[in-house]
Design a protein around this motif. Structure first.
Motif, PDB file in Angstrom:
ATOM      1  N   ILE A 223     -11.027   7.289  -7.463  1.00 26.06           N
ATOM      2  CA  ILE A 223     -12.320   7.714  -6.780  1.00 26.06           C
ATOM      3  C   ILE A 223     -13.345   6.867  -7.243  1.00 26.06           C
ATOM      4  O   ILE A 223     -14.336   6.487  -6.538  1.00 26.06           O
ATOM      5  CB  ILE A 223     -12.643   9.422  -6.830  1.00 26.06           C
TER       6      ILE A 223
ATOM      7  N   LEU B  11      -4.989   4.047   3.731  1.00 27.14           N
ATOM      8  CA  LEU B  11      -4.932   4.229   2.382  1.00 27.14           C
ATOM      9  C   LEU B  11      -5.932   4.821   1.545  1.00 27.14           C
ATOM     10  O   LEU B  11      -5.599   5.902   0.928  1.00 27.14           O
ATOM     11  CB  LEU B  11      -4.625   2.961   1.643  1.00 27.14           C
ATOM     12  N   LEU B  12      -6.977   4.617   1.998  1.00 21.03           N
ATOM     13  CA  LEU B  12      -8.434   5.432   1.572  1.00 21.03           C
ATOM     14  C   LEU B  12      -8.186   7.076   1.613  1.00 21.03           C
ATOM     15  O   LEU B  12      -8.475   7.668   0.664  1.00 21.03           O
ATOM     16  CB  LEU B  12      -9.548   4.552   2.316  1.00 21.03           C
TER      17      LEU B  12
ATOM     18  N   ARG C 143     -12.384 -12.930   3.672  1.00 21.90           N
ATOM     19  CA  ARG C 143     -12.909 -12.215   4.915  1.00 21.90           C
ATOM     20  C   ARG C 143     -14.143 -11.298   4.704  1.00 21.90           C
ATOM     21  O   ARG C 143     -14.884 -11.124   5.447  1.00 21.90           O
ATOM     22  CB  ARG C 143     -11.652 -11.030   5.160  1.00 21.90           C
TER      23      ARG C 143
ATOM     24  N   ILE D 279      -5.338   8.384  -0.116  1.00 15.25           N
ATOM     25  CA  ILE D 279      -5.921   8.713  -1.781  1.00 15.25           C
ATOM     26  C   ILE D 279      -6.710   9.685  -2.002  1.00 15.25           C
ATOM     27  O   ILE D 279      -6.930  10.624  -2.747  1.00 15.25           O
ATOM     28  CB  ILE D 279      -6.448   7.225  -2.389  1.00 15.25           C
ATOM     29  N   LEU D 280      -7.815  10.011  -1.048  1.00 16.37           N
ATOM     30  CA  LEU D 280      -9.030  10.954  -1.162  1.00 16.37           C
ATOM     31  C   LEU D 280      -8.294  12.382  -1.153  1.00 16.37           C
ATOM     32  O   LEU D 280      -8.436  13.273  -1.785  1.00 16.37           O
ATOM     33  CB  LEU D 280     -10.059  10.523  -0.337  1.00 16.37           C
TER      34      LEU D 280
ATOM     35  N   VAL E 265      -6.057  -0.326   5.212  1.00 17.74           N
ATOM     36  CA  VAL E 265      -6.903   0.171   4.146  1.00 17.74           C
ATOM     37  C   VAL E 265      -7.594   1.475   3.957  1.00 17.74           C
ATOM     38  O   VAL E 265      -7.425   2.221   3.247  1.00 17.74           O
ATOM     39  CB  VAL E 265      -7.973  -1.230   3.746  1.00 17.74           C
ATOM     40  N   LEU E 266      -7.895   1.441   5.256  1.00 17.15           N
ATOM     41  CA  LEU E 266      -8.616   2.758   5.573  1.00 17.15           C
ATOM     42  C   LEU E 266      -7.615   3.946   5.623  1.00 17.15           C
ATOM     43  O   LEU E 266      -8.196   5.306   5.130  1.00 17.15           O
ATOM     44  CB  LEU E 266      -9.411   2.779   7.064  1.00 17.15           C
TER      45      LEU E 266
ATOM     46  N   LEU F 115       2.174   1.659  -3.136  1.00 16.99           N
ATOM     47  CA  LEU F 115       1.037   2.041  -4.224  1.00 16.99           C
ATOM     48  C   LEU F 115       0.968   3.577  -3.975  1.00 16.99           C
ATOM     49  O   LEU F 115       0.803   4.189  -5.119  1.00 16.99           O
ATOM     50  CB  LEU F 115      -0.203   1.384  -3.694  1.00 16.99           C
TER      51      LEU F 115
ATOM     52  N   ARG G  22     -11.397  -2.277   0.635  1.00 12.31           N
ATOM     53  CA  ARG G  22     -10.330  -2.985  -0.010  1.00 12.31           C
ATOM     54  C   ARG G  22     -10.388  -3.502  -1.131  1.00 12.31           C
ATOM     55  O   ARG G  22      -9.085  -3.960  -1.681  1.00 12.31           O
ATOM     56  CB  ARG G  22     -10.049  -4.191   1.111  1.00 12.31           C
TER      57      ARG G  22
ATOM     58  N   TYR H 275       0.834  -1.284   0.365  1.00 11.68           N
ATOM     59  CA  TYR H 275       0.144  -0.042   0.151  1.00 11.68           C
ATOM     60  C   TYR H 275       0.876   1.420  -0.136  1.00 11.68           C
ATOM     61  O   TYR H 275       0.542   2.311  -0.463  1.00 11.68           O
ATOM     62  CB  TYR H 275      -0.944  -0.106   1.102  1.00 11.68           C
TER      63      TYR H 275
ATOM     64  N   VAL I  77      -0.499  -1.823  -9.828  1.00 11.74           N
ATOM     65  CA  VAL I  77       0.505  -0.974  -9.459  1.00 11.74           C
ATOM     66  C   VAL I  77       1.775  -1.493  -9.268  1.00 11.74           C
ATOM     67  O   VAL I  77       2.866  -1.333  -9.984  1.00 11.74           O
ATOM     68  CB  VAL I  77       0.483   0.171  -8.141  1.00 11.74           C
TER      69      VAL I  77
ATOM     70  N   THR J 169      -7.766  -3.962   7.897  1.00 14.47           N
ATOM     71  CA  THR J 169      -8.682  -3.139   7.435  1.00 14.47           C
ATOM     72  C   THR J 169      -8.299  -1.450   7.767  1.00 14.47           C
ATOM     73  O   THR J 169      -8.461  -0.662   6.935  1.00 14.47           O
ATOM     74  CB  THR J 169      -9.855  -3.348   8.285  1.00 14.47           C
TER      75      THR J 169
ATOM     76  N   MET K 277     -10.911  -1.846  -3.758  1.00  7.26           N
ATOM     77  CA  MET K 277     -10.158  -0.772  -4.400  1.00  7.26           C
ATOM     78  C   MET K 277      -8.784  -1.025  -4.180  1.00  7.26           C
ATOM     79  O   MET K 277      -7.821  -1.126  -5.254  1.00  7.26           O
ATOM     80  CB  MET K 277     -10.519   0.611  -4.229  1.00  7.26           C
TER      81      MET K 277
END
Lengths: 157, 649
Positions: free
Chosen positions: B451, A145-146, B614, A149-150, A142-143, A65, B557, A62, B567, A139, B559
C-alpha cells in the motif's frame, strides 16, 4: 495446520496464477504466430518482434506475483495460518480481479501485439508507437492487480 | 535547455571552392542542407540557374565496396560485430585521401569471384534439378538411348498417379496386342512407366495411353542407363563445387584487406554524399547556391568557414510558412534521454517548450523504480560503461547506451532502497550457512508494504502530471494566452490537490473541488457559441475527471512492475533453495540462480523500458506535447568501418 479456510486461500492463489498465466500464454502465442509471419519475410527483425511478443507476458507475472503475496500473507512457507472459512473465502474473492483481468487482457494484448507486428513489418522506425498499443491494454491488468492487492491487504487475518 | 532557434543559411560558393566548403561544413557538423526549389521555381531565376550534373561514380564504387565487404563476411568469415571498435582515421585522409589502386583491384577481384560463385551455384542447382527428375527412373537398367530393336520400340513416360496402374496395364496389354507396360516407380504425383511395343500395335496402344494422359519422356541429351546419367551429373556437380571452393579460397585470401576495403567504403560513401549534394545545388556558370538551416549559436562557426572558403553568405530568420527542423539541446545528462522523446516523434519547432529535462528526470525515476534491483542496476551500469569504452559508438547508439548507463544508477538506488539484490539471494545464502534468518537492510520492503508502494507511485504520478501541465502553462504564457491558463490549467491543479487533501481527511477541500468544477463548467465552453457554451463545460468536466483519474491510476504500474521484479527474483531463489544444504543442493541453487535471474533480468528490463516510455508518451505528453516536428539532420561524417580520430587543434 490446514483448514477449510486455507483451502480457499490457496484456491485463490492458484486461480490468480493460473488464469492470468493462461491469458499471457494465449497472448504471447497469438503475438508469436504473427511475429513468425513477419520474420519469414525479413529475418533481421527478430529483436523487434521478440520485444513485441514478450509484452503480453506480464499478466502471467502479475498472477504469479499475487499468488506469491497470498502465500506470504497466509504464511504458507512458515507452516500456514489458522484461517476461518470466511477468511479463506475473502482471500479467494480478492484473487478474482487479477485472474479475470489478467486472462482477458492477456488475450487482448496478444491481439494488439499481433496487429503491431504489421507496423514492424512495414515501418520498423515506428517501433515505439507499435509498443504503445499493446501497452495500453496492460493498464487494465495493472488495475485488476491493484484491486486484488488492496483487497488482500485489507482482509483481517 | 530548449528547442534551438534556427537560422536560414544561404551560401554562394564559386565552383572551385564548393567541394572544400562541403568538407568544412561536414567537419563542423552543424548545417542541414536543404534542396532548394524556391529559386528554381522562380521563372526569372530559373533561366539563370540549372542543376548540376549527377556524378554517380562514387556511389557505384561504394556499392561495389559494400558487395566486396559482404563477400568477405560470408566466405572469409570476417566478423565485425557490435563490439568491435572501428579503426581510427584522420579526417584529412577520409575526405581527400583517395583509395589506392591496389584496394580497388582487390575489390574487383573479390566481386568477380563472387559473381563466378553465383553462376556456379546456379549451374549446380540446375544440375541438381535434373538429377531430381532422373531419380524416379533409376530402377530400370535399360539405357535411355536404346535403339529400336527390330520391330519393337521402347518408350519412357508418365501418367498421373491417381490412375490405377494395373488396370491401365491390362487395358494396354489386352487381347493379342504385342505390348508390355512396366511400372518403374511411383510417387505422390506420377507413375513412371516403360512401354515396349511392336510397331504394328504402336498407334493403338499410344491412343489408349494418350487417353490416360500419358506423357512421353524421350530423354534427349542423355545416354546410357539412368544410373549412369545420374553418376555423370554427380561428377559434374562435384567438379563445379570444387571450382566454387577454389573461388571461396580466393576470396578468403583477401580477408586481411577487410579494414582497407572498409575504409574505401567509407571514403566513397562520403564522396558520393558530396556528389549528391553538389548535383542538387542550383548553379550558374561560376557559382553554386547552397541553402539550409543552422542553429543560431553556430552561425559564427559557419560564417568563419564560409569566409575561409571565399564564399558569400547570409543568415536570416525563418520566414512565415517555412518549417525549420527541430533540435533540442541539453546538458550531457539530459541529452541522452532526448532519444525517448525522439522515439515518439520530434516536437514541432514552434512548440516552444523542450520536454527533455523533465523526461530525463522522470524516466530516470520510473525506469529505476520498475527495474528496481540493485544488482541488476550495477550489471547494467557496468555493461553500458564497458560498451562505451570498448566501441566508442556515435550518434543514436551512444545516446541510448549512455541513457541505460544513467538509469542503471537509478535502478541501483531503488533496488538498494527496496533491499533487492538479485531478489533475496543474500538472505537465502546467509540463512543456509548460518541457519539464522537475516534480512537485507531496506528503506521499504515492497512485499510487506504494497500500500505504501502504491501511494509512492501515485504521488510520483501526480507530480509528473503536474509538471506536464506546467509545461503547457509555460507555453500558454509565452503565447500570452493568460485566460486559457486561468480557465484550463489552474482549476485542475486546485481540483487534484483538493482531492488529495480530501483523501487525507480534510473535508473542507470538498468545497474547493465543487468550486473548481463549477468554474470549469462555466468557462470551458467560452470559445463556443450558443448551446456549446454549456455542453463544452460539461464535456470538459467529464473529460477532465475521467482523464485525470485514469492517468493517475495508470501510475500504479510503477508499483506493479517494481513488485514483479522483486517477486520473480525471489520466486527463483525460493525454487533454487528447495534441494537442501548438500553439495547437490548448492549446485542446483547456482544453476537456478543463473537461469532464473537471467530470465527475470530480461523480462523486467523490457517491462521497465516499455512502461516508462508509455508513462512519458501517454500520460505526460498528453498534457502538452505538440508533435509534427522534423529532426535536424546536419551534414556529418557518418562512417561504418572507420572512426575519425579526434583532431588536435
Amino acid at each position: 495446520m490446514i483448514t477449510n479456510g486455507m483451502f480457499f486461500a490457496l484456491l485463490g492463489a492458484g486461480v490468480a496464477a493460473g488464469f492470468a498465466g493462461a491469458g499471457s500464454g494465449m497472448g504471447v502465442g497469438i503475438a508469436g504466430s504473427a511475429a513468425a509471419g513477419v520474420l519469414s519475410e525479413d529475418p533481421s527483425k527478430f529483436g523487434q518482434t521478440l520485444l513485441l511478443q514478450a509484452l503480453p507476458g506480464t499478466q502471467g507475472i502479475y498472477g504469479l506475483l499475487f499468488a506469491f503475496l497470498v502465500m506470504i500473507r497466509v504464511n504458507l512457507f512458515g507452516g500456514g495460518m489458522d484461517l476461518t472459512l470466511e477468511q479463506g473465502l475473502m482471500i479467494f474473492a480478492s484473487s478474482i480481479p487479477i485472474a479475470a483481468a489478467g486472462y482477458f487482457s492477456g488475450v487482448g494484448q496478444g491481439r494488439a501485439s499481433a496487429g503491431a507486428m504489421g507496423i514492424i513489418a512495414k515501418r520498423p522506425e515506428d517501433l515505439a508507437k507499435a509498443m504503445l498499443y499493446p501497452a495500453m491494454v496492460e493498464t487494465y491488468a495493472v488495475l485488476g492487480l491493484l484491486i486484488s492487492i488492496l483487497m488482500l491487504y485489507r482482509i483481517q487475518l | 535547455m530548449a528547442i534551438v532557434n534556427m537560422k536560414r543559411l544561404r551560401i554562394i560558393a564559386p565552383h572551385s571552392a564548393s567541394r572544400r566548403l562541403l568538407r568544412e561544413l561536414t567537419r563542423a557538423g552543424c548545417v542541414e542542407i536543404e534542396r532548394n526549389d524556391e529559386w528554381m521555381n522562380d521563372a526569372e531565376l530559373a533561366q539563370l540557374l540549372k542543376r548540376g550534373e549527377n556524378d554517380s561514380s562514387s556511389a557505384r564504387a561504394q556499392t561495389e565496396a559494400a558487395a566486396a565487404l559482404e563477400a568477405l563476411k560470408k566466405y572469409a568469415g570476417v566478423k565485425k560485430g557490435l563490439f568491435d571498435a572501428r579503426k581510427p582515421i584522420a579526417e584529412e585522409d577520409l575526405a581527400t585521401g583517395g583509395v589506392p589502386e591496389q584496394t580497388l583491384s582487390q575489390i574487383q577481384m573479390i566481386n568477380a569471384a563472387t559473381k563466378q560463385i553465383a553462376s556456379l551455384t546456379s549451374e549446380i542447382s540446375r544440375l541438381q534439378g535434373q538429377k531430381e527428375s532422373l531419380i524416379p527412373w533409376q530402377y530400370t537398367e535399360i539405357p535411355v538411348d536404346f535403339a529400336t530393336k527390330g520391330d519393337f520400340s521402347l518408350h519412357f513416360g508418365t501418367v498421373a498417379s491417381v490412375l490405377n496402374f494395373d488396370s491401365l496395364k491390362a487395358q494396354v496389354e489386352e487381347g493379342e496386342t504385342a505390348a508390355q507396360l512396366d511400372l518403374i516407380s511411383s510417387d505422390k504425383e506420377q507413375h513412371y512407366m516403360l512401354l515396349a511395343v511392336h510397331h504394328t500395335d504402336y498407334e493403338r496402344v499410344l491412343e489408349t495411353l494418350k487417353d490416360a494422359g500419358f506423357n512421353e519422356n524421350n530423354f534427349k541429351n542423355y545416354s546410357g542407363t539412368i544410373k549412369e546419367c545420374i553418376a555423370e551429373i554427380d561428377v559434374q556437380i562435384a567438379d563445379l563445387q570444387r571450382q566454387c571452393t577454389v573461388m571461396e579460397d580466393n576470396i578468403r585470401h583477401y580477408a586481411a584487406c577487410f579494414d582497407e576495403i572498409g575504409r574505401a567504403y567509407d571514403y566513397f560513401s562520403i564522396q558520393s554524399k558530396w556528389d549528391d549534394i553538389s548535383s542538387t545545388l542550383p548553379r550558374t556558370q561560376q557559382t553554386a547556391l547552397l541553402s539550409g538551416w543552422v542553429p543560431e549559436e553556430e552561425t559564427d562557426t559557419v560564417a568563419a568557414i564560409a569566409e575561409k572558403c571565399g564564399c558569400a553568405y547570409d543568415f536570416s530568420e525563418p520566414e512565415e510558412g517555412e518549417e525549420p527542423p527541430t533540435l533540442m539541446r541539453n546538458n550531457r545528462f539530459v541529452q541522452p534521454f532526448g532519444q525517448v522523446t525522439e522515439l515518439y516523434g520530434m516536437p514541432a519547432y514552434d512548440s516552444l517548450v523542450d520536454p527533455n529535462p523533465l523526461v530525463a528526470l522522470s524516466y530516470f525515476i520510473f525506469f529505476g523504480m520498475m527495474f528496481s534491483d540493485a544488482a541488476y542496476g550495477l550489471i547494467m551500469l557496468a555493461a553500458c560503461c564497458w560498451f562505451l569504452r570498448k566501441t566508442k559508438p556515435e550518434g543514436t547508439m551512444k545516446k541510448f547506451v549512455t541513457m541505460f548507463a544513467i538509469v542503471g544508477i537509478s535502478t541501483t538506488l531503488w533496488g538498494a532502497a527496496f533491499g533487492s539484490w538479485f531478489g533475496d539471494i543474500i538472505p537465502v545464502v546467509v540463512e543456509r550457512i548460518t541457519g539464522t534468518s537475516w534480512n537485507m537492510p531496506a528503506l521499504i520492503d515492497p512485499l510487506e508494504e504494497p500500500i505504501t508502494m502504491l501511494l509512492i507511485s501515485i504521488g510520483i504520478g501526480v507530480l509528473h502530471l503536474f509538471s506536464g501541465m506546467f509545461l503547457s502553462l509555460i507555453r500558454m504564457w509565452k503565447r500570452r494566452q493568460f485566460i486559457d491558463i486561468i480557465c484550463d490549467i489552474l482549476p485542475w491543479y486546485a481540483i487534484i490537490i483538493s482531492a488529495g487533501l480530501l483523501f487525507l481527511g480534510y473535508n473542507a477541500a470538498l468545497w474547493v473541488i465543487v468550486g473548481g468544477l463549477l468554474f470549469v463548467l462555466l468557462t470551458a465552453g467560452r470559445k463556443k457559441k450558443g448551446l456549446g457554451k454549456i455542453t463544452g463545460g460539461l464535456g470538459a468536466i467529464y473529460n477532465g475527471l475521467t482523464g485525470n483519474l485514469s492517468d493517475i491510476l495508470s501510475y500504479s504500474r510503477l508499483m506493479a512492475l517494481a513488485l514483479s521484479t522483486g517477486v520473480v527474483a525471489s520466486v527463483m531463489n525460493t525454487l533454487g533453495n528447495m534441494m537442501g544444504n548438500s553439495i547437490l543442493g548448492w549446485i542446483f541453487l547456482a544453476l537456478v540462480f543463473v537461469i532464473g535471474q537471467t530470465f527475470n533480468f530480461a523480462i523486467s528490463i523490457l517491462g521497465a523500458f516499455v512502461h516508462s516510455c508509455r508513462l512519458e508518451f501517454v500520460e505526460f505528453f498528453g498534457r502538452f506535447y505538440e508533435g509534427g516536428g522534423r529532426t535536424f539532420q546536419p551534414l556529418l561524417y557518418k562512417t561504418k568501418y572507420v572512426m575519425i580520430s579526434k583532431e588536435e587543434d
